[in-house]
Design a protein around this motif. Sequence first.
Motif, mmCIF file in Angstrom:
data_model
loop_
_atom_site.group_PDB
_atom_site.id
_atom_site.type_symbol
_atom_site.label_atom_id
_atom_site.label_comp_id
_atom_site.label_asym_id
_atom_site.label_seq_id
_atom_site.Cartn_x
_atom_site.Cartn_y
_atom_site.Cartn_z
ATOM 1 N N PRO B 16 86.889 93.900 62.204
ATOM 2 C CA PRO B 16 86.933 94.254 60.801
ATOM 3 C C PRO B 16 87.299 95.731 60.638
ATOM 4 O O PRO B 16 86.813 96.568 61.392
ATOM 5 N N GLY B 20 86.516 96.325 55.385
ATOM 6 C CA GLY B 20 86.046 94.942 55.447
ATOM 7 C C GLY B 20 87.139 93.934 55.681
ATOM 8 O O GLY B 20 86.875 92.760 55.820
ATOM 9 N N ILE B 22 90.019 91.983 57.847
ATOM 10 C CA ILE B 22 90.187 91.654 59.262
ATOM 11 C C ILE B 22 91.587 92.039 59.711
ATOM 12 O O ILE B 22 92.567 91.771 59.021
ATOM 13 N N LYS B 202 82.605 84.470 63.173
ATOM 14 C CA LYS B 202 83.080 85.776 62.697
ATOM 15 C C LYS B 202 83.906 85.625 61.419
ATOM 16 O O LYS B 202 83.703 86.356 60.445
ATOM 17 N N HIS B 206 83.041 86.873 57.587
ATOM 18 C CA HIS B 206 84.005 87.671 56.844
ATOM 19 C C HIS B 206 84.340 87.001 55.502
ATOM 20 O O HIS B 206 84.438 87.683 54.475
ATOM 21 N N ALA B 219 78.915 91.793 57.875
ATOM 22 C CA ALA B 219 80.197 91.246 58.323
ATOM 23 C C ALA B 219 80.702 91.997 59.545
ATOM 24 O O ALA B 219 81.197 91.413 60.498
#
Lengths: 79, 222
Positions: B16, B20, B22, B202, B206, B219
């Motif tokens: 991340p 925030g 990805i 994950k 997210h 997250a």
Amino acid sequence: MTPDTLQTFLNLPIAAILTKVFLLILIFLYLGFAAIIVRQVRVMNQVLTIANFSPILQIISIVHLILALGLFAFTFFVL
Amino acid sequence: MPDIFVAPQTIEPVQPKDNGEIAHPKPRPMSALASFADHPSGLWFATKADDEECELFLRRHFITNIPWIALAILLILTPPILFPLLGPTSPIVLPTNLVVVLLSFWYLIIFGFSLTSFVNWYFNVYIVTTERLIDVDFVNLLYREVSATRLNLIQDVTVKTGGVIQSIFHYGDVFIQTAGTEANFDFNAVPNPDKVGARIEKLMKHARFKDGESSLEEAIDE
């Protein structure tokens, strides 16, 4: 049925006709199966396309159908 | 103390960013027969959205094809082995044309059997995108099912590996439980199940963060 009587039956003309009709029916049913494979591969290729392999798989399924058609024709004309 | 064994890293971890989001590695070309592909390119599916990126592409491990391949080889070898054994002693003599048709039909059936088994494996795929999980089930020639769920609806991910073959070839099942009336997802016999489970968790966290259900720290920590 002993092997001798079976051999005698197989030598009769009616046995050849019955065998031919029986095989033609079986291969005809198999043709339907081969057509379903072609159809399903086409539908699945519309749902999912993976790394340009989809046309190859489509061709393989069509080749399978053509072979089944060829066997049906061979049985019909030659047997 | 030095590490005795360090597992090779086959999946690039999804990191991340500070805001925030990805970071997505560049898509890589995938083999058509791959059972596991990380950020694959060359993959297209009917319900794919324009802004949706494919994270993982999975299907059953190739080793699961061994039973039908072995059976096909056995069936192929049956006539050449059986006919010489029966030939001299057989009390029944069939016409040559009939033998040709029967043998051709036999091998055509093996071709059809192999083709359907391969198609069944090839089209049974699991796709993890940045938005959803997609499970394409090709049960048989007459029945198929495509189901999908959004990542933020995932409740729990369970990884199950057991048995000698699964341990040797490192594959197993990943069970994904979804919220409410949504169908649960079973990723059967996929390679690297631990990494698949971790990646889905994950992405799930997210997705929840994006929907405001969890904090940025959660997250990133996960």
